[in-house]
Design a protein around this motif. Sequence first.
Motif, PDB file in Angstrom:
ATOM      1  N   TYR A   3       0.771  -1.148   0.067  1.00 27.14           N
ATOM      2  CA  TYR A   3      -0.004  -0.031   0.094  1.00 27.14           C
ATOM      3  C   TYR A   3       0.988   1.323   0.205  1.00 27.14           C
ATOM      4  O   TYR A   3       0.693   2.208  -0.885  1.00 27.14           O
ATOM      5  CB  TYR A   3      -1.099   0.022   1.098  1.00 27.14           C
ATOM      6  CG  TYR A   3      -1.702   1.174   1.229  1.00 27.14           C
ATOM      7  CD1 TYR A   3      -2.709   1.493   0.592  1.00 27.14           C
ATOM      8  CD2 TYR A   3      -1.537   2.150   2.133  1.00 27.14           C
ATOM      9  CE1 TYR A   3      -3.534   2.586   0.609  1.00 27.14           C
ATOM     10  CE2 TYR A   3      -2.267   3.263   2.063  1.00 27.14           C
ATOM     11  CZ  TYR A   3      -3.145   3.857   1.160  1.00 27.14           C
ATOM     12  OH  TYR A   3      -4.158   4.695   1.449  1.00 27.14           O
ATOM     13  N   ALA A   4       1.931   1.109   0.735  1.00 27.68           N
ATOM     14  CA  ALA A   4       2.833   2.263   0.805  1.00 27.68           C
ATOM     15  C   ALA A   4       3.527   2.579  -0.434  1.00 27.68           C
ATOM     16  O   ALA A   4       3.605   3.847  -0.875  1.00 27.68           O
ATOM     17  CB  ALA A   4       3.941   2.148   1.836  1.00 27.68           C
ATOM     18  N   LEU A   5       3.546   1.510  -1.233  1.00 27.75           N
ATOM     19  CA  LEU A   5       4.112   1.991  -2.743  1.00 27.75           C
ATOM     20  C   LEU A   5       3.197   1.868  -3.403  1.00 27.75           C
ATOM     21  O   LEU A   5       3.624   2.024  -4.773  1.00 27.75           O
ATOM     22  CB  LEU A   5       5.236   0.860  -3.049  1.00 27.75           C
ATOM     23  CG  LEU A   5       6.600   1.132  -2.035  1.00 27.75           C
ATOM     24  CD1 LEU A   5       7.609  -0.310  -2.005  1.00 27.75           C
ATOM     25  CD2 LEU A   5       7.347   2.288  -2.481  1.00 27.75           C
ATOM     26  N   ARG A   6       1.961   1.994  -3.206  1.00 25.23           N
ATOM     27  CA  ARG A   6       0.680   1.840  -4.142  1.00 25.23           C
ATOM     28  C   ARG A   6       0.899   0.680  -5.377  1.00 25.23           C
ATOM     29  O   ARG A   6       0.708   1.002  -6.618  1.00 25.23           O
ATOM     30  CB  ARG A   6       0.566   3.341  -4.833  1.00 25.23           C
ATOM     31  CG  ARG A   6       0.361   4.456  -3.929  1.00 25.23           C
ATOM     32  CD  ARG A   6      -0.796   4.395  -3.077  1.00 25.23           C
ATOM     33  NE  ARG A   6      -1.394   5.493  -2.504  1.00 25.23           N
ATOM     34  CZ  ARG A   6      -0.865   5.645  -1.261  1.00 25.23           C
ATOM     35  NH1 ARG A   6      -0.728   4.848  -0.368  1.00 25.23           N
ATOM     36  NH2 ARG A   6      -1.333   6.952  -0.452  1.00 25.23           N
ATOM     37  N   VAL A   7       1.124  -0.370  -4.836  1.00 21.95           N
ATOM     38  CA  VAL A   7       1.256  -1.552  -5.510  1.00 21.95           C
ATOM     39  C   VAL A   7      -0.230  -2.622  -5.236  1.00 21.95           C
ATOM     40  O   VAL A   7      -0.158  -2.983  -4.085  1.00 21.95           O
ATOM     41  CB  VAL A   7       2.521  -2.125  -5.591  1.00 21.95           C
ATOM     42  CG1 VAL A   7       2.484  -3.601  -6.230  1.00 21.95           C
ATOM     43  CG2 VAL A   7       3.506  -1.124  -6.160  1.00 21.95           C
ATOM     44  N   GLU A   8      -0.645  -3.114  -6.177  1.00 21.54           N
ATOM     45  CA  GLU A   8      -1.659  -4.077  -6.085  1.00 21.54           C
ATOM     46  C   GLU A   8      -1.302  -5.388  -6.804  1.00 21.54           C
ATOM     47  O   GLU A   8      -0.656  -5.263  -7.774  1.00 21.54           O
ATOM     48  CB  GLU A   8      -3.168  -3.645  -6.255  1.00 21.54           C
ATOM     49  CG  GLU A   8      -3.694  -2.947  -5.306  1.00 21.54           C
ATOM     50  CD  GLU A   8      -5.092  -2.316  -5.491  1.00 21.54           C
ATOM     51  OE1 GLU A   8      -5.783  -3.239  -6.166  1.00 21.54           O
ATOM     52  OE2 GLU A   8      -5.304  -1.274  -5.257  1.00 21.54           O
ATOM     53  N   GLY A   9      -2.015  -6.568  -6.485  1.00 19.22           N
ATOM     54  CA  GLY A   9      -1.576  -7.659  -7.618  1.00 19.22           C
ATOM     55  C   GLY A   9      -2.524  -9.002  -6.500  1.00 19.22           C
ATOM     56  O   GLY A   9      -3.007  -8.779  -5.521  1.00 19.22           O
TER      57      GLY A   9
ATOM     58  N   LEU B 118      12.907  -0.114  -8.356  1.00 11.89           N
ATOM     59  CA  LEU B 118      12.330  -0.885  -7.196  1.00 11.89           C
ATOM     60  C   LEU B 118      11.070  -1.641  -7.575  1.00 11.89           C
ATOM     61  O   LEU B 118       9.997  -0.667  -8.172  1.00 11.89           O
ATOM     62  CB  LEU B 118      12.217   0.341  -6.104  1.00 11.89           C
ATOM     63  CG  LEU B 118      11.294  -0.168  -5.054  1.00 11.89           C
ATOM     64  CD1 LEU B 118      11.749  -1.448  -4.157  1.00 11.89           C
ATOM     65  CD2 LEU B 118      10.987   0.870  -3.984  1.00 11.89           C
ATOM     66  N   ASP B 119      11.156  -2.852  -7.775  1.00 12.53           N
ATOM     67  CA  ASP B 119       9.869  -3.630  -7.777  1.00 12.53           C
ATOM     68  C   ASP B 119       9.285  -4.085  -6.730  1.00 12.53           C
ATOM     69  O   ASP B 119      10.001  -4.296  -5.652  1.00 12.53           O
ATOM     70  CB  ASP B 119      10.110  -4.742  -8.746  1.00 12.53           C
ATOM     71  CG  ASP B 119      10.583  -4.012 -10.265  1.00 12.53           C
ATOM     72  OD1 ASP B 119      10.342  -2.894 -10.526  1.00 12.53           O
ATOM     73  OD2 ASP B 119      11.142  -5.057 -11.161  1.00 12.53           O
ATOM     74  N   VAL B 120       8.018  -4.464  -6.834  1.00  8.99           N
ATOM     75  CA  VAL B 120       7.426  -5.085  -5.488  1.00  8.99           C
ATOM     76  C   VAL B 120       6.793  -6.469  -5.777  1.00  8.99           C
ATOM     77  O   VAL B 120       5.864  -6.505  -7.107  1.00  8.99           O
ATOM     78  CB  VAL B 120       6.383  -4.109  -4.982  1.00  8.99           C
ATOM     79  CG1 VAL B 120       5.792  -4.849  -3.751  1.00  8.99           C
ATOM     80  CG2 VAL B 120       6.954  -2.979  -4.414  1.00  8.99           C
ATOM     81  N   LEU B 121       6.831  -7.291  -4.981  1.00  9.04           N
ATOM     82  CA  LEU B 121       5.836  -8.420  -5.071  1.00  9.04           C
ATOM     83  C   LEU B 121       4.888  -8.310  -4.320  1.00  9.04           C
ATOM     84  O   LEU B 121       5.085  -8.485  -2.744  1.00  9.04           O
ATOM     85  CB  LEU B 121       6.577  -9.899  -4.781  1.00  9.04           C
ATOM     86  CG  LEU B 121       5.699 -11.117  -5.131  1.00  9.04           C
ATOM     87  CD1 LEU B 121       5.242 -11.358  -6.395  1.00  9.04           C
ATOM     88  CD2 LEU B 121       6.680 -12.264  -4.574  1.00  9.04           C
ATOM     89  N   PRO B 122       3.648  -8.077  -4.585  1.00  5.01           N
ATOM     90  CA  PRO B 122       2.897  -7.459  -3.297  1.00  5.01           C
ATOM     91  C   PRO B 122       2.224  -8.695  -2.576  1.00  5.01           C
ATOM     92  O   PRO B 122       2.314  -9.777  -3.087  1.00  5.01           O
ATOM     93  CB  PRO B 122       1.532  -6.643  -4.340  1.00  5.01           C
ATOM     94  CG  PRO B 122       1.842  -7.251  -5.897  1.00  5.01           C
ATOM     95  CD  PRO B 122       3.114  -7.761  -5.759  1.00  5.01           C
ATOM     96  N   SER B 123       1.574  -8.325  -1.344  1.00  5.03           N
ATOM     97  CA  SER B 123       1.093  -9.165  -0.537  1.00  5.03           C
ATOM     98  C   SER B 123      -0.604  -9.405  -1.202  1.00  5.03           C
ATOM     99  O   SER B 123      -1.078  -8.874  -2.126  1.00  5.03           O
ATOM    100  CB  SER B 123       0.959  -8.410   0.666  1.00  5.03           C
ATOM    101  OG  SER B 123      -0.027  -8.914   1.581  1.00  5.03           O
ATOM    102  N   HIS B 124      -0.897 -10.547  -0.711  1.00  2.22           N
ATOM    103  CA  HIS B 124      -2.255 -10.802  -0.742  1.00  2.22           C
ATOM    104  C   HIS B 124      -2.868 -11.460   0.360  1.00  2.22           C
ATOM    105  O   HIS B 124      -2.107 -12.038   1.011  1.00  2.22           O
ATOM    106  CB  HIS B 124      -2.329 -11.930  -1.931  1.00  2.22           C
ATOM    107  CG  HIS B 124      -3.685 -12.094  -2.466  1.00  2.22           C
ATOM    108  ND1 HIS B 124      -4.401 -12.987  -2.088  1.00  2.22           N
ATOM    109  CD2 HIS B 124      -4.440 -11.685  -3.527  1.00  2.22           C
ATOM    110  CE1 HIS B 124      -5.604 -13.170  -2.818  1.00  2.22           C
ATOM    111  NE2 HIS B 124      -5.463 -12.324  -3.593  1.00  2.22           N
ATOM    112  N   VAL B 125      -4.258 -11.322   0.484  1.00  3.53           N
ATOM    113  CA  VAL B 125      -4.782 -11.779   1.836  1.00  3.53           C
ATOM    114  C   VAL B 125      -4.504 -13.180   1.841  1.00  3.53           C
ATOM    115  O   VAL B 125      -4.554 -13.879   2.865  1.00  3.53           O
ATOM    116  CB  VAL B 125      -6.302 -11.534   1.898  1.00  3.53           C
ATOM    117  CG1 VAL B 125      -6.610 -10.129   2.362  1.00  3.53           C
ATOM    118  CG2 VAL B 125      -7.053 -11.976   0.464  1.00  3.53           C
ATOM    119  N   ASP B 126      -4.399 -13.974   0.657  1.00  2.77           N
ATOM    120  CA  ASP B 126      -4.216 -15.546   0.717  1.00  2.77           C
ATOM    121  C   ASP B 126      -2.724 -15.860   1.699  1.00  2.77           C
ATOM    122  O   ASP B 126      -2.726 -16.881   2.038  1.00  2.77           O
ATOM    123  CB  ASP B 126      -4.042 -15.936  -0.651  1.00  2.77           C
ATOM    124  CG  ASP B 126      -5.399 -16.212  -1.056  1.00  2.77           C
ATOM    125  OD1 ASP B 126      -6.493 -16.188  -0.415  1.00  2.77           O
ATOM    126  OD2 ASP B 126      -5.488 -16.762  -2.401  1.00  2.77           O
TER     127      ASP B 126
END
Length: 251
Positions: A46-52, A80-88
């Motif tokens: 969220y801080a880096l405004r990334v979703e997935g 800077l890349d992100v592997l975002p989180s997921h509720v799973d």
Amino acid sequence: MKIISAYSIKGGVGKTTLAVNLACALRSKDRRVLLIDLDPQGAASYALRVEGSPKFKIKGGIFSDASLRKSIQPTAFERLDVLPSHVDHRNLDLLLASMKKSRKQLHHLFEEVGKAYDFVIVDCPPNLTLVSENVFRASDLILVPVIPTTLSQRTLEQLRQFFRDSGLSESLLVPYFSMVQRQKRMHLETMEILPGAFPAFLRTRIPFSSDIERMALAGKPLLAGHSQRAAARAFRDLAGEVEGLLESTKS
Ligand SMILES: Nc1ncnc2c1ncn2[C@@H]1O[C@H](COP(=O)(O)OP(=O)(O)O)[C@@H](O)[C@H]1O
Ligand SMILES: [Mg+2]
């Protein structure tokens, strides 16, 4: 490629703030950084405004890195890349428990997913779980934010004991003082005493700062603009210290 984790048994101590700012500081030195957000709450994403919607899929008894790699997202910040989180991700513990070599699965996965990067930063959920044990076994360095209060000593001791009992190298554990308020006597006293019991403490201390509190709301890490604010400078110092440590432990 080096894997650095932001970990504490406790929540709310500054792990995510560290992960995001360290990732930014390291990439600004011309290197590529991947931030892996392992916390189902997804604060770093969220801080880096990334979703997935990354999914941990098992293929032939191990995690498939190909499907996760597809979920890696670029950020507004170069390199800077992100592997975002997921509720799973909240089910990751159960998934790991069902696998063979359940304490070592993430190591292989991070190595594969992070191949194209110089640094992989892992933002961890709190608590001591199978996920954390996997992260410990995958990391070159585990940074532990410690708010300088009397209780923090006990938490660090628990962690150290866990490392001893599990045959993990204690030298991986690198604590530092987080959210420091120099006007508080307890903070000053704790910072005086604790490094005696835990000599690996970093010299850099991250001050309590309203700039940091505002960071997540603004959707940009403190360091993004080469800020000269005290907290931003502290994170750059911390990144420098971490790089020095990784250099000195190079085999
Ligand atoms: N140095 C700091 N000064 C002020 N607030 C901070 C600082 N570090 C973190 N925070 C705030 O404290 C809260 C918890 O920090 P966070 O990094 O999310 O901790 P964790 O990931 O360990 O749960 C957040 O609201 C964050 O903005
Ligand atoms: Mg967090």
